[in-house]
Design a protein around this motif. Structure first.
Motif, short mmCIF file in Angstrom:
data_model
loop_
_atom_site.label_atom_id
_atom_site.label_comp_id
_atom_site.label_asym_id
_atom_site.label_seq_id
_atom_site.Cartn_x
_atom_site.Cartn_y
_atom_site.Cartn_z
N ASP A 26 0.84 -1.20 0.00
CA ASP A 26 0.00 0.00 0.00
C ASP A 26 0.88 1.25 0.00
O ASP A 26 0.81 2.09 -0.89
N SER A 27 1.73 1.36 1.02
CA SER A 27 2.62 2.52 1.12
C SER A 27 3.82 2.08 1.95
O SER A 27 3.65 1.50 3.04
N THR A 28 5.02 2.35 1.46
CA THR A 28 6.20 1.94 2.24
C THR A 28 6.26 2.72 3.56
O THR A 28 6.76 2.19 4.56
N ASN A 29 5.75 3.96 3.58
CA ASN A 29 5.72 4.68 4.86
C ASN A 29 4.78 4.00 5.85
O ASN A 29 5.10 3.86 7.04
N ALA A 30 3.60 3.56 5.35
CA ALA A 30 2.64 2.87 6.24
C ALA A 30 3.25 1.57 6.76
O ALA A 30 3.16 1.25 7.96
N GLU A 53 -1.31 2.80 -2.43
CA GLU A 53 -1.78 4.00 -1.72
C GLU A 53 -0.60 4.88 -1.32
O GLU A 53 -0.44 5.23 -0.15
N GLY A 54 0.24 5.19 -2.31
CA GLY A 54 1.40 6.04 -2.05
C GLY A 54 0.93 7.38 -1.50
O GLY A 54 0.01 7.98 -2.04
N ARG A 55 1.58 7.83 -0.42
CA ARG A 55 1.11 9.04 0.26
C ARG A 55 2.08 10.20 0.04
O ARG A 55 3.29 10.02 0.07
N GLY A 56 1.52 11.38 -0.15
CA GLY A 56 2.33 12.59 -0.26
C GLY A 56 2.07 13.52 0.90
O GLY A 56 1.30 13.19 1.82
N ARG A 57 2.71 14.66 0.88
CA ARG A 57 2.54 15.66 1.93
C ARG A 57 1.14 16.27 1.84
O ARG A 57 0.51 16.26 0.79
N LEU A 58 0.67 16.83 2.93
CA LEU A 58 -0.61 17.52 3.02
C LEU A 58 -1.76 16.64 2.53
O LEU A 58 -2.69 17.10 1.86
N LEU A 72 10.64 4.34 -1.50
CA LEU A 72 11.53 3.85 -0.45
C LEU A 72 11.29 4.60 0.84
O LEU A 72 11.02 5.80 0.84
N SER A 73 11.33 3.87 1.96
CA SER A 73 11.21 4.48 3.28
C SER A 73 12.31 3.93 4.17
O SER A 73 12.66 2.75 4.07
N VAL A 74 12.82 4.79 5.04
CA VAL A 74 13.85 4.37 5.98
C VAL A 74 13.40 4.71 7.40
O VAL A 74 12.88 5.81 7.63
N ARG A 121 10.13 20.09 -13.96
CA ARG A 121 9.12 19.08 -13.62
C ARG A 121 9.50 18.36 -12.33
O ARG A 121 10.68 18.14 -12.07
N LYS A 122 8.48 17.98 -11.58
CA LYS A 122 8.73 17.26 -10.32
C LYS A 122 9.13 15.82 -10.64
O LYS A 122 8.37 15.09 -11.27
N VAL A 123 10.31 15.43 -10.16
CA VAL A 123 10.77 14.05 -10.39
C VAL A 123 10.76 13.22 -9.10
O VAL A 123 10.90 12.01 -9.15
N ILE A 146 10.74 8.45 0.40
CA ILE A 146 11.15 9.15 -0.83
C ILE A 146 10.56 8.41 -2.03
O ILE A 146 10.72 7.18 -2.15
N GLY A 147 9.88 9.14 -2.88
CA GLY A 147 9.36 8.56 -4.13
C GLY A 147 10.05 9.24 -5.29
O GLY A 147 10.09 10.47 -5.37
N ILE A 148 10.64 8.43 -6.19
CA ILE A 148 11.40 9.00 -7.32
C ILE A 148 10.84 8.44 -8.63
O ILE A 148 10.76 7.22 -8.80
C1 BTN Z 1 5.12 14.44 -1.86
O1 BTN Z 1 5.42 14.59 -3.04
O2 BTN Z 1 4.28 15.18 -1.29
C2 BTN Z 1 5.80 13.38 -1.05
C3 BTN Z 1 5.78 12.06 -1.76
C4 BTN Z 1 6.44 10.95 -0.97
C5 BTN Z 1 6.26 9.63 -1.64
C6 BTN Z 1 7.03 8.54 -0.98
S1 BTN Z 1 7.04 7.07 -1.94
C7 BTN Z 1 7.73 6.18 -0.61
C8 BTN Z 1 7.02 6.66 0.63
N1 BTN Z 1 5.77 5.94 0.81
C9 BTN Z 1 4.71 6.73 0.70
O3 BTN Z 1 3.53 6.37 0.79
N2 BTN Z 1 5.10 7.99 0.46
C10 BTN Z 1 6.54 8.11 0.39
#
Ligand code: BTN
Length: 263
Positions: A26-30, A53-58, A72-74, A121-123, A146-148
């Protein structure tokens, strides 16, 4: 992918036994939060080929398709107060820029506070999350996510992202090895000394494309214009309004856009 990344890391790399790879999650942060609550140690790395379910800020989503990005999450356990980690997102941004530059030969710019940008562009994006201990308020764990966007081509992004998002491959115009980008970014994260606020922010400022630009500050439905003057040692943005007054804004309260678009 996991074996390839391990083969690119030094044999004595301090975090090499703590790398978890998911073909989809779902999400590496979760997932990192779950592992951290179960006691996973400092330096535990979670890497996914795909997030549902990749999550971003806000509260935003982070588009995380398979076979093209790096998610990737650490887990960090710095054992300090949350006030000593205000610059964590900036530190992760500098580490990610260093890692990407070392892997593909081009350095992204940083759009305050957590977006990495190439060719307008956002990478990449960064999401840091903290948990404190109820006992003494110290940081129990911090998660750096970090999502790249590595290998996407222009037509690969959904319509709503097509004018904003880019990838490393689009910027350097050659194939990009996700394993190499992962290995270099992970190494930079492991080398980062989070207690060196001043040095980290000095390096952040050098890559920050927001500085000296006219920007729109967005707080909910309210938009005001200002000049971005500086990033302070906590990673907050110092801005000046047309009437000359200054304000220091934190990343949790505002979103910043260029005056005429995303940058
Ligand atoms: C943003 O652009 O607002 C932050 C994006 C962060 C995405 C990374 S992908 C790995 C990790 N797992 C998530 O669900 N979110 C971060």
């Amino acid at each position: 992918m996991k074996d390839e990344i391990l083969s690119l890391l030094p044999a004595d790399f301090c975090w090499r036994d703590k790398l978890h790879y998911y073909s989809s999650t779902d999400s590496t942060n979760a997932q990192a939060k779950k592992l951290a609550v179960e006691g996973a140690p400092h330096g535990t790395i979670l890497l996914a080929d795909h997030q549902t379910e990749g999550r971003g800020r806000l509260g935003r989503n982070f588009h995380s398709p398979a076979n093209s990005g790096l998610y990737l999450s650490v887990i960090l356990r710095p054992g300090c107060k949350p006030t000593e980690l205000m610059h964590l997102t900036c530190a992760a941004a500098v580490a990610a820029c260093d890692g990407i530059q070392s892997a593909v030969g081009v350095r992204p710019g940083i759009k305050w506070v957590n977006d990495l940008v190439m060719g307008n562009r956002k990478v990449a994006g960064i999401l840091t999350e903290l948990s404190t201990t109820p006992k003494d308020g110290t940081v129990e764990y911090a998660i750096v996510g970090i999502g790249i966007n590595c290998c996407q081509k222009p037509g690969d992004f959904p319509t709503e992202l097509s004018h904003i998002a880019g990838s490393l491959a689009m910027s350097v115009d050659k194939p990009v090895s996700r394993a190499l980008v992962a290995a270099k970014v992970i190494q930079e994260l492991a080398d980062m000394n989070i207690s060196e606020n001043a040095q980290i922010i000095t390096r952040y400022r050098k890559s920050c494309i927001t500085l000296h630009q006219n920007v729109s500050l967005i707080r909910g439905n309210n938009v005001v214009h200002a000049l971005a003057l500086d990033v302070d040692t906590n990673g907050a943005l110092v801005v000046q309004f047309a009437d000359g007054t200054k304000e220091t804004v934190s990343s949790g309260e505002v979103s910043v856009r260029g005056m005429y678009g995303y940058i």
